[in-house]
Design a protein around this motif. Sequence first.
Motif, PDB file in Angstrom:
ATOM      1  N   ASP A 391     -21.567  -9.575  60.837  1.00  0.00           N
ATOM      2  CA  ASP A 391     -21.264  -8.460  61.743  1.00  0.00           C
ATOM      3  C   ASP A 391     -21.406  -7.131  61.019  1.00  0.00           C
ATOM      4  O   ASP A 391     -21.924  -6.161  61.571  1.00  0.00           O
ATOM      5  N   PHE A 392     -20.929  -7.119  59.776  1.00  0.00           N
ATOM      6  CA  PHE A 392     -20.958  -5.865  59.021  1.00  0.00           C
ATOM      7  C   PHE A 392     -22.384  -5.369  58.804  1.00  0.00           C
ATOM      8  O   PHE A 392     -22.659  -4.179  58.864  1.00  0.00           O
ATOM      9  N   ILE A 393     -23.302  -6.297  58.571  1.00  0.00           N
ATOM     10  CA  ILE A 393     -24.675  -5.903  58.245  1.00  0.00           C
ATOM     11  C   ILE A 393     -25.332  -5.172  59.413  1.00  0.00           C
ATOM     12  O   ILE A 393     -26.245  -4.381  59.243  1.00  0.00           O
ATOM     13  N   ASP A 394     -24.838  -5.430  60.623  1.00  0.00           N
ATOM     14  CA  ASP A 394     -25.383  -4.747  61.802  1.00  0.00           C
ATOM     15  C   ASP A 394     -25.194  -3.238  61.722  1.00  0.00           C
ATOM     16  O   ASP A 394     -25.953  -2.471  62.301  1.00  0.00           O
ATOM     17  N   ASP A 395     -24.152  -2.804  60.995  1.00  0.00           N
ATOM     18  CA  ASP A 395     -23.856  -1.376  60.913  1.00  0.00           C
ATOM     19  C   ASP A 395     -24.535  -0.690  59.741  1.00  0.00           C
ATOM     20  O   ASP A 395     -24.425   0.524  59.571  1.00  0.00           O
ATOM     21  N   PHE A 396     -25.193  -1.489  58.922  1.00  0.00           N
ATOM     22  CA  PHE A 396     -25.771  -0.914  57.699  1.00  0.00           C
ATOM     23  C   PHE A 396     -27.184  -0.394  57.949  1.00  0.00           C
ATOM     24  O   PHE A 396     -28.011  -1.070  58.530  1.00  0.00           O
ATOM     25  N   LYS A 397     -27.464   0.797  57.542  1.00  0.00           N
ATOM     26  CA  LYS A 397     -28.800   1.393  57.662  1.00  0.00           C
ATOM     27  C   LYS A 397     -29.296   1.786  56.290  1.00  0.00           C
ATOM     28  O   LYS A 397     -28.545   2.319  55.478  1.00  0.00           O
ATOM     29  N   LEU A 398     -30.573   1.572  56.059  1.00  0.00           N
ATOM     30  CA  LEU A 398     -31.154   1.917  54.753  1.00  0.00           C
ATOM     31  C   LEU A 398     -31.510   3.393  54.720  1.00  0.00           C
ATOM     32  O   LEU A 398     -32.604   3.779  55.108  1.00  0.00           O
ATOM     33  N   ASN A 399     -30.578   4.203  54.282  1.00  0.00           N
ATOM     34  CA  ASN A 399     -30.872   5.636  54.174  1.00  0.00           C
ATOM     35  C   ASN A 399     -30.797   6.062  52.722  1.00  0.00           C
ATOM     36  O   ASN A 399     -30.381   7.154  52.390  1.00  0.00           O
ATOM     37  N   LEU A 400     -31.227   5.165  51.815  1.00  0.00           N
ATOM     38  CA  LEU A 400     -31.093   5.409  50.375  1.00  0.00           C
ATOM     39  C   LEU A 400     -32.011   6.509  49.884  1.00  0.00           C
ATOM     40  O   LEU A 400     -31.778   7.095  48.840  1.00  0.00           O
ATOM     41  N   TYR A 401     -33.081   6.792  50.610  1.00  0.00           N
ATOM     42  CA  TYR A 401     -34.057   7.752  50.103  1.00  0.00           C
ATOM     43  C   TYR A 401     -34.179   8.965  51.017  1.00  0.00           C
ATOM     44  O   TYR A 401     -35.250   9.489  51.257  1.00  0.00           O
ATOM     45  N   ASP A 402     -33.015   9.405  51.518  1.00  0.00           N
ATOM     46  CA  ASP A 402     -32.997  10.592  52.363  1.00  0.00           C
ATOM     47  C   ASP A 402     -33.370  11.848  51.589  1.00  0.00           C
ATOM     48  O   ASP A 402     -33.613  12.889  52.182  1.00  0.00           O
ATOM     49  N   GLU A 403     -33.367  11.787  50.251  1.00  0.00           N
ATOM     50  CA  GLU A 403     -33.684  12.972  49.456  1.00  0.00           C
ATOM     51  C   GLU A 403     -35.182  13.136  49.227  1.00  0.00           C
ATOM     52  O   GLU A 403     -35.610  14.078  48.585  1.00  0.00           O
ATOM     53  N   GLU A 404     -35.999  12.197  49.724  1.00  0.00           N
ATOM     54  CA  GLU A 404     -37.441  12.269  49.494  1.00  0.00           C
ATOM     55  C   GLU A 404     -38.202  11.955  50.768  1.00  0.00           C
ATOM     56  O   GLU A 404     -37.689  11.298  51.668  1.00  0.00           O
ATOM     57  N   VAL A 405     -39.441  12.442  50.836  1.00  0.00           N
ATOM     58  CA  VAL A 405     -40.351  12.066  51.918  1.00  0.00           C
ATOM     59  C   VAL A 405     -41.657  11.590  51.291  1.00  0.00           C
ATOM     60  O   VAL A 405     -42.041  12.044  50.215  1.00  0.00           O
ATOM     61  N   PHE A 406     -42.334  10.680  51.976  1.00  0.00           N
ATOM     62  CA  PHE A 406     -43.597  10.127  51.497  1.00  0.00           C
ATOM     63  C   PHE A 406     -44.655  10.365  52.566  1.00  0.00           C
ATOM     64  O   PHE A 406     -44.477   9.973  53.722  1.00  0.00           O
ATOM     65  N   VAL A 407     -45.739  10.995  52.181  1.00  0.00           N
ATOM     66  CA  VAL A 407     -46.794  11.340  53.139  1.00  0.00           C
ATOM     67  C   VAL A 407     -48.148  10.909  52.597  1.00  0.00           C
ATOM     68  O   VAL A 407     -48.317  10.685  51.394  1.00  0.00           O
ATOM     69  N   PHE A 408     -49.124  10.815  53.484  1.00  0.00           N
ATOM     70  CA  PHE A 408     -50.454  10.332  53.126  1.00  0.00           C
ATOM     71  C   PHE A 408     -51.489  11.446  53.131  1.00  0.00           C
ATOM     72  O   PHE A 408     -51.456  12.347  53.977  1.00  0.00           O
ATOM     73  N   THR A 409     -52.433  11.361  52.197  1.00  0.00           N
ATOM     74  CA  THR A 409     -53.613  12.236  52.223  1.00  0.00           C
ATOM     75  C   THR A 409     -54.619  11.628  53.195  1.00  0.00           C
ATOM     76  O   THR A 409     -54.471  10.472  53.602  1.00  0.00           O
ATOM     77  N   PRO A 410     -55.669  12.358  53.561  1.00  0.00           N
ATOM     78  CA  PRO A 410     -56.692  11.792  54.449  1.00  0.00           C
ATOM     79  C   PRO A 410     -57.337  10.524  53.885  1.00  0.00           C
ATOM     80  O   PRO A 410     -57.806   9.673  54.636  1.00  0.00           O
ATOM     81  N   LYS A 411     -57.348  10.367  52.545  1.00  0.00           N
ATOM     82  CA  LYS A 411     -57.946   9.174  51.924  1.00  0.00           C
ATOM     83  C   LYS A 411     -56.961   8.008  51.830  1.00  0.00           C
ATOM     84  O   LYS A 411     -57.307   6.942  51.336  1.00  0.00           O
ATOM     85  N   GLY A 412     -55.712   8.231  52.280  1.00  0.00           N
ATOM     86  CA  GLY A 412     -54.731   7.155  52.239  1.00  0.00           C
ATOM     87  C   GLY A 412     -53.875   7.136  50.996  1.00  0.00           C
ATOM     88  O   GLY A 412     -53.066   6.228  50.815  1.00  0.00           O
ATOM     89  N   ASP A 413     -54.051   8.107  50.103  1.00  0.00           N
ATOM     90  CA  ASP A 413     -53.211   8.174  48.908  1.00  0.00           C
ATOM     91  C   ASP A 413     -51.799   8.606  49.305  1.00  0.00           C
ATOM     92  O   ASP A 413     -51.616   9.431  50.207  1.00  0.00           O
ATOM     93  N   LEU A 414     -50.823   8.069  48.596  1.00  0.00           N
ATOM     94  CA  LEU A 414     -49.427   8.333  48.915  1.00  0.00           C
ATOM     95  C   LEU A 414     -48.876   9.435  48.015  1.00  0.00           C
ATOM     96  O   LEU A 414     -49.014   9.381  46.803  1.00  0.00           O
ATOM     97  N   ILE A 415     -48.272  10.446  48.623  1.00  0.00           N
ATOM     98  CA  ILE A 415     -47.700  11.574  47.887  1.00  0.00           C
ATOM     99  C   ILE A 415     -46.198  11.601  48.125  1.00  0.00           C
ATOM    100  O   ILE A 415     -45.738  11.533  49.264  1.00  0.00           O
TER     101      ILE A 415
END
Length: 746
Positions: A391-415
């Motif tokens: 039951d407890f796991i239902d309330d858990f959300k993975l927000n461990l990386y709220d301090e970062e964002v990951f975006v893609f270049t047009p070639k698919g590289d991850l920044i």
Amino acid sequence: MANSLDSISLEDRRDIFISYRNLLRASKDVLQWEDVKQIRKAIEISMQNSGFERHTSGKLTIVHSLEVARITVEEVGLGKTSLVSALLYEIARKSETSVEEVRRKFGEQEANILDGLIKVLNLYQTNTSIQSENFRKLLLTFAQDVRVILIILADRLHTMRSLANYSKEEQETISSEVSYLYAPMAHRLGLYTIKSEMEDLVMKFTDREMYSFIAKKLNETKRARDKYIHAFIEPIKKELEKHDLRFDIKGRTKTIHSIHNKMKKQKVDFEQVYDLFAIRVILDSEIKNEKADCWKVYSIVADKYLPNPRRMMDWLSVPKSNGYESLHTTVLGPQNKWVEVQIRTKRMDEVAERGLAAHWKYKGVKGDKGLDTWLENIRDVLENPELNAIDFIDDFKLNLYDEEVFVFTPKGDLIRLPKGATVLDFAFNIHSGIGKKCVGAIVNNKNVSIKHVLKNGDHVEIQTTSTQVPKQDWLSIVVTSRAKSKLKQALREIQYKESEIGRETLTRRLKNWKIDINDQLIGQLVKYFKYKSVHDFLRDIALDKIDVITIKEFIQAQLNKDNEREQIENSQEVKSAKNFISPPVEEPDTTGSEVLLIDKNLSNVDYKLAKCCNPIFGDEIFGFVAVMGGIRIHRTTCPNAADMRKKHGYRIVKAQWTGEATENYLTAIKVVGEDDIGIVSNISQIISKELKIKMRSIIVESQEGLFEGTVSVFVNNNQILNTLIKKIKGVRGVLSVSRIDGMNVG
């Protein structure tokens, strides 16, 4: 597409029946009767779509889904929601059902988990390398619900178990992915049994020779090992029974992967690895008595066998950051062999082997926001038998990386960028040249401005134009240190160019007014107009913030004062000058070609080097008869030369150097450059170490990212000085180098 049981073989039907029965048996403790209906509905939807198609493993897709669902419940410890999501995962991968349809038929949680699974699948379809910490973090960020990760782990584990049915190339690709990404992730989640099995299977398919060698050796030594374990356990077992402790004691052979690691780390052969197994004592104790019972067992073991105090590990008093609790000791057993003994309770063992929440703490990283709080909550669940961890796991959300964002270049590289990063940050991260010309971007096929804040998973294509230039207010748009640094550097370059334009403008206007410009004059102007630096003064001329007419008026007033002073001096001392130039004993050469030769042997003429231009050996020079007697040697390019020829031509004497330079001459240069760390040190090294020139002084002033330095040096001739100027111009960050006129360097 076949969608009926009648269309498949008897063997396939048997596989479906066995897998379904195993799933129900594994989940009987977590399912209600209503839940079984949901399970059947999910199985029916799966079979109606691609359930009877062959999975890559060779089994029917529905069999693969049933096995993955069983692993999520039996080996990972999840509940009904995850079970349903695992059953629907394969058809969702093939876009045969939508998230909205799942939400309508099963509920919000199932739909959200499936949405996360699909996002992760889409992530795989980009060109991003799995061998990247960024990929791992983006995966965790996309999987907002921890159950997404756990279902994927179950899917990968089942794939590894059936990897023999895959091609050689697929075996290598999947093994690499599991080794780099999923085995460490299972370890971090506390799923040690799954982690160990994954590592062994990876080794089996990537280093089969060594795997087979260790497996064979373990098999060959099994009888002797079992006999030794029995002999070690028996006396401890008897003592534990005397103390009325409920326990289970067994020997556990280390995994093939861990044995191989020990061989590599210790640089020994298989026969020299002494700890091939460990003895584990598992107590059935009440939570309040757990620690006391564990220490009681330790005392019994230590009485029977001599412990090694250096190999004592107490994770009862202070559990590991991942929640792991156990007491480890190494003792000297029969035949003088060291044996590791692990003492823990049933609860501790379950957490250590397959606990959902026992391990979500990255090694070596301290103070990650959210992790410690989550761990405390998990411990409350584990220590409270009335609370259900599922039951407890239902309330858990993975927000461990709220301090970062990951975006893609047009070639698919991850920044990877910090939270709050904008399009402009992204542009400067790619290249400073792109950042300086950025006018906006296309994010997820929509036009946005440079201020647009990026989100996880955005696909970003920067838009540029050749006419764009960096602006001062851009500093309030960017958040990354890289972008700020590059932007400030670009702004400094623009300001320097504006300063040079200002200098050119001033020089041109003064030339039109027949006024010669020099550093002394500019220094007077800077002081008069109350600027902090020459740089700022010249910039404002370029930006039309100073009326050049006011500059002309100031210069004219100064010239008038100089003329008045000169006239007074001439009227007082003209006789002395005339007597010196036209002595009765010497007749001037009618050819007008008499030249004053300057060298070390010149002793009958009182001469000095003028401080207004600091001539050195090799310069083109002339002499000027001073009103108080003697001759001052000036460079032909002296800032005062034109004025002296115009007003006092009769006091000019031709002069030139002769012989060789035998003494050091004091001169100075001005260096302008970017105010970067180490640049002054680099200049000093060229002067002192590379060219071995004696430096008298160096004065540096810094303003808004630029520095202006005055360097006084002793040189033999102007060729050495020219070489020095050329060398310093080559230093990275130096913008201009010039010889100083009109200033006293002495």
